[in-house]
Design an enzyme around this catalytic site. Structure first.
Site, PDB file in Angstrom:
ATOM      1  N   SER A 119       0.758  -1.311  -0.107  1.00 41.21           N
ATOM      2  CA  SER A 119       0.061  -0.071  -0.064  1.00 41.21           C
ATOM      3  C   SER A 119       0.840   1.167  -0.075  1.00 41.21           C
ATOM      4  CB  SER A 119      -0.841  -0.217   1.146  1.00 41.21           C
ATOM      5  OG  SER A 119      -1.898   0.726   1.067  1.00 41.21           O
ATOM      6  N   ASP A 160     -10.315  -4.429  -4.146  1.00 40.08           N
ATOM      7  CA  ASP A 160      -9.484  -3.408  -3.632  1.00 40.08           C
ATOM      8  C   ASP A 160      -9.618  -1.928  -4.421  1.00 40.08           C
ATOM      9  OD1 ASP A 160      -7.422  -1.764  -2.426  1.00 40.08           O
ATOM     10  OD2 ASP A 160      -5.672  -3.121  -2.873  1.00 40.08           O
ATOM     11  N   HIS A 212      -7.998  -5.076   0.238  1.00 38.38           N
ATOM     12  CA  HIS A 212      -7.030  -4.481   0.538  1.00 38.38           C
ATOM     13  C   HIS A 212      -6.499  -4.978   1.869  1.00 38.38           C
ATOM     14  CE1 HIS A 212      -4.162  -1.039   0.134  1.00 38.38           C
ATOM     15  NE2 HIS A 212      -4.378  -0.868   1.358  1.00 38.38           N
TER      16      HIS A 212
END
Length: 305
Positions: free
Chosen positions: A153, A246, A276
């Site tokens: 991320s 996601d 995610h």
């Protein structure tokens, strides 16, 4: 199809009570940070024992080194959390599994977080760590001449920006691992509209970008937006992992495609049914264990054992 493990995972972490939701944004941030730390055992499971697990000061940046053998290549890992959350502890189990399965030493970085430390503080910390491990690695019993970088991320964004800057400095890295990387400060990809809010949505990502980079003009620089780079040729080979449910799915895929178009060797794998943040949650997702092992195998291949 959404995997049942997603719904189960969303119930694990402590949610803010009404008084926190009504508090100022910083109090909400503090609560969310602690909730993420408190959920580590439930989300990530027991710690794999390794011969070496030691906290180190990497030129003023706190890090944790995981190693299993002398002379191992090094994988520098950058945790996710929207540049505002997360820590060495929240990715401890993932780093241990990668170190155990890959034979690499993993150096997990505790970079400074926003809003206390906005851009470019986190990126500066990553570059400090890379310089430090190149200089001090041999004394620690690892081989910094074989050096990879990765993250999930926000950590994926920092990893690929650092990799590009190392390319430009003619000190290239050997490999990069980008796990659902945050690539687009505009949050413009179709997946924001197509994917439900399974732990992350457009509003949350916009807030993360704005907190990390308060100056609007800076959000369009190559050091923030990886797709703003004019030429990606010469970037390290990459493993890019994205998740079907996601909101960052499409921007990660777009970046993988851009690397391929620039002649970079890329393996892009989309994990079906998951959302995610799945990759570090080894206790909750079968796919997390598969992803960690895929990363380990890729590192072994890339760093030529």
């Amino acid at each position: 199809m959404l995997h049942p493990q997603v719904e189960a995972s969303l119930a694990v972490r402590r949610r803010p009570p009404a008084e926190v939701l009504e508090a100022d944004p910083y109090e909400q941030l503090v609560f969310a940070r602690q909730a993420m730390e408190d959920a580590v055992e439930a989300e990530c499971g027991p710690a794999i024992p390794l011969p070496v697990v030691v906290d180190v000061d990497a030129g003023g940046v706190p890090c944790r080194l995981y190693a299993g053998r002398v002379g191992a290549p090094v994988f520098v890992y950058l945790h996710g959390g929207g540049w505002c959350y997360g820590s060495i502890e929240t990715v401890d189990r993932l780093c241990r599994r990668i170190a155990d399965r890959s034979g690499c030493a993993v150096l997990s970085v505790g970079y400074r977080l926003a809003p206390e430390h906005v851009f470019p503080a986190a990126l500066d910390d990553v570059e400090t760590v890379l310089s430090w491990i190149r200089k001090e690695g041999a004394g620690l019993g690892v081989d910094p001449s074989r050096l990879a970088i990765g993250g999930d991320s926000a950590g994926g964004q920092l990893a690929t920006v650092a990799a590009r800057r190392q390319r430009d400095a003619v000190t290239p890295l050997d490999f990069q691992v980008l796990i659902y990387p945050a690539i687009d400060p505009m949050t413009a990809s179709e997946s924001y509209d197509e994917v439900g809010a399974y732990g992350l949505d457009r509003a949350s990502m916009r807030l993360a970008w704005e907190t990390f980079v308060p100056a609007v003009a800076q959000r369009f620089s190559p050091d923030v937006a990886p797709l703003a780079v004019e030429d990606l040729a010469g970037m390290p080979p990459a493993l890019v992992l994205t998740a079907e449910y996601d909101v960052l799915r499409d921007e990660g895929a777009d970046y993988a495609d851009a690397l391929v178009a620039a002649g970079v060797q890329v393996v892009h794998v989309r994990y079906a049914g998951v959302n995610h943040g799945f990759a570090r949650k080894l206790a909750l997702f079968d796919a997390a264990r598969a992803a960690a092992d895929q990363i380990a195998v890729s590192l072994r291949a890339a760093l030529t054992f």
